[in-house]
Design a protein around this motif. Structure first.
Motif, PDB file in Angstrom:
ATOM      1  N   GLU A  76       0.834  -1.205   0.000  1.00 45.86           N
ATOM      2  CA  GLU A  76       0.000   0.000   0.000  1.00 45.86           C
ATOM      3  C   GLU A  76       0.870   1.256   0.000  1.00 45.86           C
ATOM      4  OE1 GLU A  76      -2.072   1.353   3.782  1.00 45.86           O
ATOM      5  OE2 GLU A  76      -3.749   0.509   2.652  1.00 45.86           O
ATOM      6  N   LEU A  77       1.881   1.286   0.854  1.00 42.73           N
ATOM      7  CA  LEU A  77       2.800   2.422   0.906  1.00 42.73           C
ATOM      8  C   LEU A  77       3.560   2.564  -0.408  1.00 42.73           C
ATOM      9  CD1 LEU A  77       4.263   1.950   4.498  1.00 42.73           C
ATOM     10  CD2 LEU A  77       2.853   3.880   3.734  1.00 42.73           C
ATOM     11  N   TYR A  78       4.007   1.426  -0.925  1.00 40.58           N
ATOM     12  CA  TYR A  78       4.770   1.407  -2.172  1.00 40.58           C
ATOM     13  C   TYR A  78       3.930   1.977  -3.312  1.00 40.58           C
ATOM     14  CZ  TYR A  78       8.300  -0.521  -5.368  1.00 40.58           C
ATOM     15  OH  TYR A  78       9.305  -0.682  -6.301  1.00 40.58           O
ATOM     16  N   TRP A  79       2.677   1.546  -3.393  1.00 42.81           N
ATOM     17  CA  TRP A  79       1.819   2.012  -4.473  1.00 42.81           C
ATOM     18  C   TRP A  79       1.458   3.489  -4.294  1.00 42.81           C
ATOM     19  CZ3 TRP A  79       1.153  -0.697  -8.773  1.00 42.81           C
ATOM     20  CH2 TRP A  79       0.290  -0.165  -9.735  1.00 42.81           C
ATOM     21  N   GLU A  80       1.278   3.910  -3.060  1.00 45.51           N
ATOM     22  CA  GLU A  80       0.983   5.321  -2.802  1.00 45.51           C
ATOM     23  C   GLU A  80       2.110   6.206  -3.327  1.00 45.51           C
ATOM     24  OE1 GLU A  80       0.851   8.195   1.078  1.00 45.51           O
ATOM     25  OE2 GLU A  80      -0.211   6.295   1.251  1.00 45.51           O
ATOM     26  N   ALA A  81       3.354   5.747  -3.148  1.00 40.70           N
ATOM     27  CA  ALA A  81       4.509   6.534  -3.570  1.00 40.70           C
ATOM     28  C   ALA A  81       4.799   6.410  -5.059  1.00 40.70           C
ATOM     29  CB  ALA A  81       5.734   6.109  -2.763  1.00 40.70           C
ATOM     30  N   PHE A  82       4.596   5.227  -5.626  1.00 37.36           N
ATOM     31  CA  PHE A  82       5.067   4.971  -6.984  1.00 37.36           C
ATOM     32  C   PHE A  82       3.973   4.530  -7.956  1.00 37.36           C
ATOM     33  CE2 PHE A  82       8.497   3.919  -3.977  1.00 37.36           C
ATOM     34  CZ  PHE A  82       9.363   4.967  -4.292  1.00 37.36           C
ATOM     35  N   GLY A  83       2.729   4.607  -7.536  1.00 34.55           N
ATOM     36  CA  GLY A  83       1.638   4.141  -8.377  1.00 34.55           C
ATOM     37  C   GLY A  83       1.540   4.844  -9.714  1.00 34.55           C
ATOM     38  N   ARG A  84       1.859   6.126  -9.761  1.00 29.30           N
ATOM     39  CA  ARG A  84       1.790   6.853 -11.045  1.00 29.30           C
ATOM     40  C   ARG A  84       2.769   6.252 -12.044  1.00 29.30           C
ATOM     41  NH1 ARG A  84       0.800  11.899 -13.726  1.00 29.30           N
ATOM     42  NH2 ARG A  84       0.909  11.191 -15.891  1.00 29.30           N
ATOM     43  N   LYS A  85       3.983   5.951 -11.573  1.00 30.16           N
ATOM     44  CA  LYS A  85       4.982   5.345 -12.450  1.00 30.16           C
ATOM     45  C   LYS A  85       4.654   3.898 -12.772  1.00 30.16           C
ATOM     46  CE  LYS A  85       8.817   6.089 -10.161  1.00 30.16           C
ATOM     47  NZ  LYS A  85      10.260   6.142  -9.833  1.00 30.16           N
ATOM     48  N   LEU A  86       4.153   3.171 -11.775  1.00 33.31           N
ATOM     49  CA  LEU A  86       3.938   1.738 -11.942  1.00 33.31           C
ATOM     50  C   LEU A  86       2.605   1.394 -12.594  1.00 33.31           C
ATOM     51  CD1 LEU A  86       5.287   0.429  -8.521  1.00 33.31           C
ATOM     52  CD2 LEU A  86       6.368   0.196 -10.756  1.00 33.31           C
ATOM     53  N   GLY A  87       1.687   2.345 -12.624  1.00 29.15           N
ATOM     54  CA  GLY A  87       0.361   2.068 -13.159  1.00 29.15           C
ATOM     55  C   GLY A  87       0.361   1.427 -14.533  1.00 29.15           C
ATOM     56  N   PRO A  88       1.127   1.986 -15.516  1.00 27.97           N
ATOM     57  CA  PRO A  88       1.121   1.372 -16.846  1.00 27.97           C
ATOM     58  C   PRO A  88       1.689  -0.052 -16.864  1.00 27.97           C
ATOM     59  CG  PRO A  88       1.895   3.631 -16.972  1.00 27.97           C
ATOM     60  CD  PRO A  88       1.827   3.272 -15.506  1.00 27.97           C
ATOM     61  N   ALA A  89       2.511  -0.392 -15.872  1.00 26.11           N
ATOM     62  CA  ALA A  89       3.114  -1.726 -15.833  1.00 26.11           C
ATOM     63  C   ALA A  89       2.305  -2.706 -14.996  1.00 26.11           C
ATOM     64  CB  ALA A  89       4.537  -1.638 -15.283  1.00 26.11           C
ATOM     65  N   ALA A 116      -0.892  -8.903 -22.839  1.00 24.71           N
ATOM     66  CA  ALA A 116      -0.851  -7.666 -22.053  1.00 24.71           C
ATOM     67  C   ALA A 116       0.456  -7.535 -21.296  1.00 24.71           C
ATOM     68  CB  ALA A 116      -2.027  -7.628 -21.081  1.00 24.71           C
ATOM     69  N   ALA A 117       1.146  -8.655 -21.073  1.00 24.30           N
ATOM     70  CA  ALA A 117       2.394  -8.608 -20.307  1.00 24.30           C
ATOM     71  C   ALA A 117       3.511  -7.907 -21.063  1.00 24.30           C
ATOM     72  CB  ALA A 117       2.833 -10.023 -19.936  1.00 24.30           C
ATOM     73  N   LEU A 118       3.514  -7.988 -22.379  1.00 23.86           N
ATOM     74  CA  LEU A 118       4.641  -7.465 -23.154  1.00 23.86           C
ATOM     75  C   LEU A 118       4.869  -5.966 -22.953  1.00 23.86           C
ATOM     76  CD1 LEU A 118       4.226  -9.527 -26.444  1.00 23.86           C
ATOM     77  CD2 LEU A 118       5.864  -9.890 -24.594  1.00 23.86           C
ATOM     78  N   PRO A 119       3.862  -5.104 -23.151  1.00 25.26           N
ATOM     79  CA  PRO A 119       4.107  -3.678 -22.897  1.00 25.26           C
ATOM     80  C   PRO A 119       4.380  -3.381 -21.419  1.00 25.26           C
ATOM     81  CG  PRO A 119       1.792  -4.067 -23.385  1.00 25.26           C
ATOM     82  CD  PRO A 119       2.514  -5.332 -23.687  1.00 25.26           C
TER      83      PRO A 119
END
Length: 199
Positions: free
Chosen positions: A20-33, A91-94
């Motif tokens: 939860e903490l990780y996603w709060e901090a990095f969710g914008r970057k990680l969202g597309p992945a 979907a995994a490729l991109p």
């Protein structure tokens, strides 16, 4: 405020809180992945490497986490096959391509600090500094020459913290094509040398 206590690793049953903490901090970057958020948080929680973290606890609750890369292992794992199993082969490729863009490859002799996430209610209260100091100790114990990390241009507060802790800029890579999908347009690599312990 009572000072948090530091714990090397992730406490038992705290995986989802760390995610939860990780996603709060990095969710914008990680969202597309790894998005959408619920699925992304679940993926992170399921693929944590507990021995690549330092956590800060307040009243028994994890309020911050720092992840680092040592001997080729990072806080958040997950192979290509695991990504494909969760998101589907096509979907995994991109998604894997985005994850490859975000990977930090440290230079020789450097411990890579890959993530620092602090509960929003506690930011600016010295928790990040406590985590960075513990990462210094871990780097020294493993006989690294120093530490390195990346910071994006949209996070000046984090960069100011790193500069106060002795990190200096090694180089900046301009990435304007990533601003729309990932939310940042430049990545700065910073390095903090450690004192020679006499080896």
């Amino acid at each position: 405020m009572t000072e948090p206590t530091l714990h090397r690793g992730i406490p038992t049953d705290a995986d989802h809180r760390v995610a939860e903490l990780y996603w709060e901090a990095f969710g914008r970057k990680l969202g597309p992945a790894l998005g959408p958020p619920e699925r992304g948080r679940a993926f992170v929680a399921a693929h944590l490497r507990r021995d690549r973290a330092v956590t800060a606890l307040l009243d028994g609750r994890v309020v911050a986490v720092a992840g680092y890369r040592h001997e080729g292992r990072s806080l958040v794992g997950g192979t290509a096959a695991q990504v494909a199993r969760v998101y589907g082969p096509l979907a995994a490729l991109p998604r894997l391509a985005v994850l490859a863009l975000l990977e930090h490859r440290p230079g020789p002799g450097l411990l890579a600090v890959e993530s620092i996430a602090v509960d929003g209610a506690l930011r600016g209260r010295g928790v990040g500094t406590l985590l960075l100091a513990e990462l210094d100790r871990i780097a020294a114990e493993h006989r690294y020459d120093g530490l390195t990390l990346d910071v994006v241009d949209t996070n000046p507060r984090a960069r100011a913290l790193y500069e106060r802790h002795g990190y200096t800029v090694r180089h900046t890579a301009r990435t304007p094509w990533l601003r729309r999908p990932l939310g940042f347009g430049a990545v700065t690599t910073m390095v903090r040398p450690l004192p020679d312990p006499g080896r």
